[in-house]
Design an enzyme around this catalytic site. Sequence first.
Site, PDB file in Angstrom:
ATOM      1  N   ARG A  70       0.833  -1.209   0.000  1.00  0.00           N
ATOM      2  CA  ARG A  70       0.000   0.000   0.000  1.00  0.00           C
ATOM      3  C   ARG A  70       0.866   1.257   0.000  1.00  0.00           C
ATOM      4  NH1 ARG A  70      -4.713  -0.350   4.263  1.00  0.00           N
ATOM      5  NH2 ARG A  70      -5.134   1.660   3.286  1.00  0.00           N
ATOM      6  N   ASP A 105      -3.756   7.551   3.430  1.00  0.00           N
ATOM      7  CA  ASP A 105      -2.836   8.202   2.479  1.00  0.00           C
ATOM      8  C   ASP A 105      -2.675   9.675   2.883  1.00  0.00           C
ATOM      9  OD1 ASP A 105      -4.757  10.037   1.081  1.00  0.00           O
ATOM     10  OD2 ASP A 105      -5.708   8.164   0.471  1.00  0.00           O
ATOM     11  N   HIS A 120      -7.848   6.848  11.325  1.00  0.00           N
ATOM     12  CA  HIS A 120      -7.392   5.463  11.184  1.00  0.00           C
ATOM     13  C   HIS A 120      -5.881   5.367  10.977  1.00  0.00           C
ATOM     14  CE1 HIS A 120     -11.710   4.050   9.933  1.00  0.00           C
ATOM     15  NE2 HIS A 120     -11.578   4.248  11.224  1.00  0.00           N
ATOM     16  N   CYS A 128       6.423   2.374  17.376  1.00  0.00           N
ATOM     17  CA  CYS A 128       6.926   1.176  18.056  1.00  0.00           C
ATOM     18  C   CYS A 128       5.756   0.430  18.677  1.00  0.00           C
ATOM     19  CB  CYS A 128       7.923   1.593  19.128  1.00  0.00           C
ATOM     20  SG  CYS A 128       8.581   0.183  20.041  1.00  0.00           S
ATOM     21  N   CYS A 149      12.786  -0.987  16.838  1.00  0.00           N
ATOM     22  CA  CYS A 149      12.965   0.296  17.512  1.00  0.00           C
ATOM     23  C   CYS A 149      14.247   0.224  18.341  1.00  0.00           C
ATOM     24  CB  CYS A 149      11.759   0.523  18.422  1.00  0.00           C
ATOM     25  SG  CYS A 149      11.841   1.983  19.442  1.00  0.00           S
ATOM     26  N   SER A 188     -18.528   4.168   2.675  1.00  0.00           N
ATOM     27  CA  SER A 188     -19.675   3.274   2.523  1.00  0.00           C
ATOM     28  C   SER A 188     -20.642   3.325   3.708  1.00  0.00           C
ATOM     29  CB  SER A 188     -19.181   1.841   2.309  1.00  0.00           C
ATOM     30  OG  SER A 188     -18.259   1.518   3.315  1.00  0.00           O
TER      31      SER A 188
HETATM   32  P1  OAD Z   1     -15.206   1.667   1.335  1.00  0.00           P
HETATM   33  O1  OAD Z   1     -14.350   0.967   0.344  1.00  0.00           O
HETATM   34  O2  OAD Z   1     -16.011   0.869   2.271  1.00  0.00           O
HETATM   35  O3  OAD Z   1     -16.216   2.610   0.568  1.00  0.00           O
HETATM   36  C1  OAD Z   1     -15.794   3.480  -0.446  1.00  0.00           C
HETATM   37  C2  OAD Z   1     -16.959   4.351  -0.830  1.00  0.00           C
HETATM   38  O4  OAD Z   1     -16.480   5.286  -1.792  1.00  0.00           O
HETATM   39  C3  OAD Z   1     -18.105   3.595  -1.492  1.00  0.00           C
HETATM   40  O5  OAD Z   1     -19.311   3.975  -0.859  1.00  0.00           O
HETATM   41  C4  OAD Z   1     -18.099   4.075  -2.946  1.00  0.00           C
HETATM   42  O6  OAD Z   1     -19.404   4.262  -3.466  1.00  0.00           O
HETATM   43  C5  OAD Z   1     -17.430   5.438  -2.805  1.00  0.00           C
HETATM   44  N1  OAD Z   1     -16.707   5.881  -4.011  1.00  0.00           N
HETATM   45  C6  OAD Z   1     -16.109   5.125  -4.968  1.00  0.00           C
HETATM   46  N2  OAD Z   1     -15.540   5.912  -5.904  1.00  0.00           N
HETATM   47  C7  OAD Z   1     -15.772   7.200  -5.526  1.00  0.00           C
HETATM   48  C8  OAD Z   1     -15.438   8.473  -6.079  1.00  0.00           C
HETATM   49  N3  OAD Z   1     -14.731   8.590  -7.203  1.00  0.00           N
HETATM   50  N4  OAD Z   1     -15.841   9.597  -5.403  1.00  0.00           N
HETATM   51  C9  OAD Z   1     -16.556   9.482  -4.262  1.00  0.00           C
HETATM   52  N5  OAD Z   1     -16.898   8.308  -3.707  1.00  0.00           N
HETATM   53  C10 OAD Z   1     -16.513   7.175  -4.319  1.00  0.00           C
HETATM   54  O7  OAD Z   1     -14.248   2.682   2.114  1.00  0.00           O
HETATM   55  P2  OAD Z   1     -14.469   3.431   3.495  1.00  0.00           P
HETATM   56  O8  OAD Z   1     -15.909   3.692   3.737  1.00  0.00           O
HETATM   57  O9  OAD Z   1     -13.526   4.579   3.532  1.00  0.00           O
HETATM   58  O10 OAD Z   1     -10.628   1.104   8.027  1.00  0.00           O
HETATM   59  O11 OAD Z   1     -13.975   2.364   4.529  1.00  0.00           O
HETATM   60  C11 OAD Z   1     -13.984   2.695   5.884  1.00  0.00           C
HETATM   61  C12 OAD Z   1     -12.921   1.956   6.610  1.00  0.00           C
HETATM   62  O12 OAD Z   1     -13.052   0.557   6.364  1.00  0.00           O
HETATM   63  C13 OAD Z   1     -11.510   2.249   6.142  1.00  0.00           C
HETATM   64  O13 OAD Z   1     -10.958   3.431   6.710  1.00  0.00           O
HETATM   65  C14 OAD Z   1     -10.767   1.057   6.594  1.00  0.00           C
HETATM   66  C15 OAD Z   1     -11.748  -0.027   6.172  1.00  0.00           C
HETATM   67  O14 OAD Z   1     -11.718  -1.159   6.858  1.00  0.00           O
HETATM   68  C16 OAD Z   1      -9.480   0.698   8.593  1.00  0.00           C
HETATM   69  O15 OAD Z   1      -8.530   0.317   7.953  1.00  0.00           O
HETATM   70  C17 OAD Z   1      -9.493   0.776  10.094  1.00  0.00           C
END
Ligand code: OAD
Length: 247
Positions: A70, A105, A120, A128, A149, A188
């Site tokens: 990543r 990011d 997150h 560490c 570390c 999402s």
């Molecule tokens: P998801 O992958 O669950 O959801 C991404 C969302 O972005 C979806 O609802 C898509 O419809 C939307 N999407 C896709 N392309 C897009 C675009 N060009 N513009 C706007 N929206 C778009 O990602 P997150 O909801 O961020 O946690 O996931 C939440 C958390 O789940 C993450 O931070 C991570 C993961 O597990 C940890 O790592 C703790």
Amino acid sequence: MMIMSASPGLRIGPSDKVFVLTGAGISAESGIPTFRDANGLWCGYRVEDVASPGAWARNPQLVWRFYSMRRRGALTCKPNAGHVALAALEHELDDRFFLCTQNVDNLHEQAGSRRLVHMHGELLKSRCDSCDRQPFEDTALFESTVPRCECGGQLRPHIVWFGEMPLEMERIAQELERCTMMLVIGTSGLVYPAAGFVSMVRERQASTDGGVRTIYVGPEEPANSRAFDQCCLGTAAQVLPGLITVD
Ligand code: OAD
């Protein structure tokens, strides 16, 4: 809840305070795959193997291999028009703007955002797993041994894993309390606590006459869409640049 396919043209008044929550969707047009897309980041890796304290205890090499992959991707990505629009909004609103991102990011920073927290964690930092040394910038890619570390502990990615507490929750709670508008982009609505922020703000609205406006931007409705006043269907880079006018 109103669903709109065109930008509703939001106006921000002189006393408005804007809380922005972003998720993986805002970085999608920069080339970073979202989590739940068919080709998402978990592909080829089971979440429980790479993103939990148990995974770290069992196989830190595998965890580092995943986060190095990543890191490699994030190092070459550039912010898109969505990140840039949010940085411009911060520039206009200053301390009436706050950005909470679930993303690890650094594209918001690259675009110029400063008033932000990474709830997150951050992909380009390590910390560490044993001592309380501060997280530090780290772009190293995993080779074969887990980095150590000075204290003898193992260095781990500065990422909040499943089962761990998100970061900066006090600051986030303060900003949720003071905002008059919530703009949520590209998430999402499935992962808590972030998925619950919009309901928290609405509950506050119900108990006061605060009148918090809640708007979602993304190509599809999120799982918690009923909690929003408006859903603007479109991508972040398409919708955000023309979305907001500051009075
Ligand atoms: P998801 O992958 O669950 O959801 C991404 C969302 O972005 C979806 O609802 C898509 O419809 C939307 N999407 C896709 N392309 C897009 C675009 N060009 N513009 C706007 N929206 C778009 O990602 P997150 O909801 O961020 O946690 O996931 C939440 C958390 O789940 C993450 O931070 C991570 C993961 O597990 C940890 O790592 C703790």
